[in-house]
Design a protein around this motif. Structure first.
Motif, PDB file in Angstrom:
ATOM      1  N   SER A 241      11.639 -39.055   0.518  1.00  0.00           N
ATOM      2  CA  SER A 241      12.739 -38.126   0.247  1.00  0.00           C
ATOM      3  C   SER A 241      12.639 -37.532  -1.142  1.00  0.00           C
ATOM      4  N   SER A 242      12.975 -36.235  -1.233  1.00  0.00           N
ATOM      5  CA  SER A 242      13.028 -35.563  -2.524  1.00  0.00           C
ATOM      6  C   SER A 242      13.807 -34.264  -2.363  1.00  0.00           C
ATOM      7  N   LEU A 243      13.990 -33.547  -3.466  1.00  0.00           N
ATOM      8  CA  LEU A 243      14.630 -32.242  -3.424  1.00  0.00           C
ATOM      9  C   LEU A 243      13.561 -31.184  -3.166  1.00  0.00           C
ATOM     10  N   TYR A 244      13.789 -30.369  -2.153  1.00  0.00           N
ATOM     11  CA  TYR A 244      12.881 -29.278  -1.808  1.00  0.00           C
ATOM     12  C   TYR A 244      13.706 -28.009  -1.623  1.00  0.00           C
ATOM     13  N   PRO A 245      13.086 -26.854  -1.763  1.00  0.00           N
ATOM     14  CA  PRO A 245      13.832 -25.601  -1.539  1.00  0.00           C
ATOM     15  C   PRO A 245      14.300 -25.493  -0.090  1.00  0.00           C
ATOM     16  N   GLU A 246      15.346 -24.707   0.114  1.00  0.00           N
ATOM     17  CA  GLU A 246      15.814 -24.449   1.474  1.00  0.00           C
ATOM     18  C   GLU A 246      14.701 -23.772   2.262  1.00  0.00           C
ATOM     19  N   ASN A 247      14.563 -24.159   3.520  1.00  0.00           N
ATOM     20  CA  ASN A 247      13.514 -23.636   4.413  1.00  0.00           C
ATOM     21  C   ASN A 247      12.112 -24.047   3.982  1.00  0.00           C
ATOM     22  N   TRP A 248      12.016 -25.077   3.163  1.00  0.00           N
ATOM     23  CA  TRP A 248      10.699 -25.529   2.685  1.00  0.00           C
ATOM     24  C   TRP A 248       9.789 -25.935   3.840  1.00  0.00           C
ATOM     25  N   VAL A 249      10.349 -26.539   4.877  1.00  0.00           N
ATOM     26  CA  VAL A 249       9.516 -26.981   6.010  1.00  0.00           C
ATOM     27  C   VAL A 249       8.763 -25.791   6.603  1.00  0.00           C
ATOM     28  N   GLU A 250       9.450 -24.633   6.689  1.00  0.00           N
ATOM     29  CA  GLU A 250       8.820 -23.440   7.270  1.00  0.00           C
ATOM     30  C   GLU A 250       7.905 -22.735   6.275  1.00  0.00           C
ATOM     31  N   THR A 251       8.204 -22.809   4.978  1.00  0.00           N
ATOM     32  CA  THR A 251       7.449 -22.024   3.982  1.00  0.00           C
ATOM     33  C   THR A 251       6.376 -22.826   3.248  1.00  0.00           C
ATOM     34  N   SER A 252       6.316 -24.144   3.508  1.00  0.00           N
ATOM     35  CA  SER A 252       5.393 -25.008   2.752  1.00  0.00           C
ATOM     36  C   SER A 252       3.933 -24.781   3.107  1.00  0.00           C
ATOM     37  N   GLY A 253       3.677 -24.209   4.294  1.00  0.00           N
ATOM     38  CA  GLY A 253       2.303 -24.054   4.752  1.00  0.00           C
ATOM     39  C   GLY A 253       1.735 -25.310   5.380  1.00  0.00           C
ATOM     40  N   ILE A 254       2.548 -26.367   5.468  1.00  0.00           N
ATOM     41  CA  ILE A 254       2.095 -27.635   6.066  1.00  0.00           C
ATOM     42  C   ILE A 254       2.369 -27.607   7.562  1.00  0.00           C
ATOM     43  N   ASP A 255       1.364 -27.971   8.348  1.00  0.00           N
ATOM     44  CA  ASP A 255       1.551 -28.134   9.788  1.00  0.00           C
ATOM     45  C   ASP A 255       2.025 -29.567  10.012  1.00  0.00           C
ATOM     46  N   PHE A 256       3.306 -29.733  10.272  1.00  0.00           N
ATOM     47  CA  PHE A 256       3.861 -31.078  10.379  1.00  0.00           C
ATOM     48  C   PHE A 256       3.465 -31.780  11.681  1.00  0.00           C
ATOM     49  N   ASN A 257       2.773 -31.073  12.562  1.00  0.00           N
ATOM     50  CA  ASN A 257       2.188 -31.717  13.740  1.00  0.00           C
ATOM     51  C   ASN A 257       0.803 -32.277  13.439  1.00  0.00           C
ATOM     52  N   ASP A 258       0.279 -31.961  12.253  1.00  0.00           N
ATOM     53  CA  ASP A 258      -1.040 -32.436  11.833  1.00  0.00           C
ATOM     54  C   ASP A 258      -0.834 -33.578  10.843  1.00  0.00           C
ATOM     55  N   LYS A 259      -1.017 -34.804  11.302  1.00  0.00           N
ATOM     56  CA  LYS A 259      -0.713 -35.963  10.453  1.00  0.00           C
ATOM     57  C   LYS A 259      -1.572 -35.991   9.196  1.00  0.00           C
ATOM     58  N   GLU A 260      -2.803 -35.441   9.271  1.00  0.00           N
ATOM     59  CA  GLU A 260      -3.679 -35.441   8.098  1.00  0.00           C
ATOM     60  C   GLU A 260      -3.124 -34.514   7.019  1.00  0.00           C
ATOM     61  N   GLU A 261      -2.602 -33.377   7.428  1.00  0.00           N
ATOM     62  CA  GLU A 261      -2.029 -32.431   6.469  1.00  0.00           C
ATOM     63  C   GLU A 261      -0.793 -33.025   5.795  1.00  0.00           C
ATOM     64  N   VAL A 262       0.055 -33.657   6.582  1.00  0.00           N
ATOM     65  CA  VAL A 262       1.270 -34.236   6.016  1.00  0.00           C
ATOM     66  C   VAL A 262       0.912 -35.379   5.074  1.00  0.00           C
ATOM     67  N   ALA A 263      -0.013 -36.234   5.501  1.00  0.00           N
ATOM     68  CA  ALA A 263      -0.431 -37.354   4.658  1.00  0.00           C
ATOM     69  C   ALA A 263      -1.012 -36.852   3.344  1.00  0.00           C
ATOM     70  N   ALA A 264      -1.805 -35.794   3.400  1.00  0.00           N
ATOM     71  CA  ALA A 264      -2.412 -35.249   2.185  1.00  0.00           C
ATOM     72  C   ALA A 264      -1.335 -34.760   1.217  1.00  0.00           C
ATOM     73  N   HIS A 265      -0.312 -34.083   1.763  1.00  0.00           N
ATOM     74  CA  HIS A 265       0.794 -33.626   0.909  1.00  0.00           C
ATOM     75  C   HIS A 265       1.481 -34.811   0.244  1.00  0.00           C
ATOM     76  N   LEU A 266       1.787 -35.841   1.030  1.00  0.00           N
ATOM     77  CA  LEU A 266       2.533 -36.977   0.494  1.00  0.00           C
ATOM     78  C   LEU A 266       1.703 -37.758  -0.522  1.00  0.00           C
ATOM     79  N   ILE A 267       0.422 -37.922  -0.266  1.00  0.00           N
ATOM     80  CA  ILE A 267      -0.446 -38.640  -1.207  1.00  0.00           C
ATOM     81  C   ILE A 267      -0.464 -37.917  -2.556  1.00  0.00           C
ATOM     82  N   LYS A 268      -0.535 -36.604  -2.511  1.00  0.00           N
ATOM     83  CA  LYS A 268      -0.527 -35.822  -3.748  1.00  0.00           C
ATOM     84  C   LYS A 268       0.847 -35.869  -4.416  1.00  0.00           C
TER      85      LYS A 268
END
Length: 394
Positions: A241-268
């Protein structure tokens, strides 16, 4: 199940509850105890269709009170998880900062401070088992609803149609029923959580599994947190959990169906944190992003004669430990209004319930909103305040 006939407002009425979560199932149980005719329409194809999430604690003045009213306290005691109500706060290195075992050791049933935990799946199954056979209609994802005479016609994705005299929306924060009650939209709290589920943490991330140790664990550092909870089936649910901009899920460029992409974001994003937490991201097979929204605190609508809402469909708020408890209390209040002898018609019964429900939700939402930023993005000062609550002498 013995049923009362004290249902003068509901006699000869068919009731449709849309949504088979704790609130909807609790309401069905309470209404059936009073002899009402109820069906629960649930989008899942079966009760085993998906993991229901982590543990939830029931409170003396709400969830446990409702268990008593529903005649299910013995069943709850047979299914709850002793000791899982412990709380553990750690830093980003995994060092234990606060460990509170007071609930697990000092309390018990009948103690107003005791908040026993139960697996969400076990709670759901317990409620389903308490209903009359075939009460829950599975694979019933609502598509639309239309007024039909004095009632409603419900159309489902699988092509089936149902009719009801009264419809109750218990279908969560993306409720398909809510727009028929009010056009008030949700607001963004400023925080987003990324939820992960790990089915075999004892082998997939053993060090993290040992750190959680069947407790509610929160790891905090300035600007971000990770919470982890055990599931009753041995799995683990975590929330980054953290503070993110509104609509961040849509504008982040992360494919949340791709576990590798999400993991890479979180690791960073959690760079500098212990490998303990990185292990969660690496082994997690599925992630779900959840912007934390809420309905305006002053929301109001005129009561309908045959339609209402309970739980998150009515009063979505940021997580505060009150969601399931409040939904169950909604179910109790609504069932009492509909099956008592205080009101002359269903609309006035619904109106009285909604007034009480909104007043309670406003108070709880205010508390949740005050705490959401400190939980999702702690500051050095807020962490010191939290430590002082548990260690007042230090």
């Amino acid at each position: 199940m013995e049923a009362s006939e004290n249902t003068h407002l509901l006699q000869h009425k068919e009731i449709a509850i849309v949504g088979g979560g704790p609130g909807g199932l609790t309401l069905a149980r309470l209404l059936q105890l009073k002899g009402a005719h109820v069906k629960v329409y649930e989008r899942d194809i079966s009760k085993a269709a998906r993991v229901q999430g982590a543990i939830v604690d029931l409170h003396f003045e709400s969830g446990l009170k409702v268990m008593e009213a529903a005649g299910l306290m013995d069943a709850f005691k047979a299914n709850y998880m002793p000791g899982a109500d412990q709380f553990r706060l750690v830093d980003k290195e995994g060092n234990i900062f606060i460990e509170d075992k007071s609930n697990g050791v000092g309390g018990g049933f009948g103690d107003e401070h005791f908040r026993p935990e139960i697996d969400r799946g076990a709670l759901r199954n317990m409620l389903i088992d308490a209903l009359l056979p075939d009460t829950v209609i599975w694979d019933s994802q609502l598509v639309s609803m239309a007024e039909a005479g004095n009632g409603w016609k419900l159309s489902f994705k699988n092509g089936t149609i149902a009719t009801a005299d009264i419809v109750i929306g218990a279908d969560g924060y993306r409720s398909k029923i809510r727009p028929y009650v009010t056009d008030i939209k949700a607001l963004y709290s400023g925080a987003t959580i990324i939820q992960g589920e790990i089915d075999n943490p004892e082998t997939a991330c053993p060090e993290m599994y040992a750190l959680v140790n069947n407790a509610n664990l929160i790891a905090m550092d300035i600007g971000k947190t990770i919470a982890a909870q055990p599931r009753g089936d041995g799995g683990l649910t975590f929330y980054a959990s953290s503070l993110y901009p509104e609509n961040w899920v849509e504008t982040s460029g992360i494919d949340f169906n791709d576990k590798e992409e999400v993991a890479a974001h979180l690791i960073k994003y959690y760079e500098g944190w212990s490998p303990l937490f990185v292990s969660l991201f690496k082994v997690c097979p599925r992630f779900v992003p959840r912007p934390l929204n809420y309905f305006p605190l002053d929301q109001h609508w005129e009561a309908r004669p045959n339609l209402t809402l309970i739980g998150d469909a009515a009063h979505l708020m940021p997580p505060s430990g009150e969601g399931v408890n409040t939904a169950m209390l909604d179910a109790l209040d609504l069932s009492e209004c509909l099956t008592g002898d205080e009101f002359d018609n269903i609309q006035s019964a619904i109106g009285a319930y909604e007034q009480k429900m909104r007043a309670r939700a406003k108070m709880l939402a205010q508390e949740a909103l005050q705490g959401i930023e400190e939980f999702s993005a702690p500051t050095e000062e807020s962490m010191k305040r939290l430590a002082a609550q548990f260690n007042p002498g230090e």
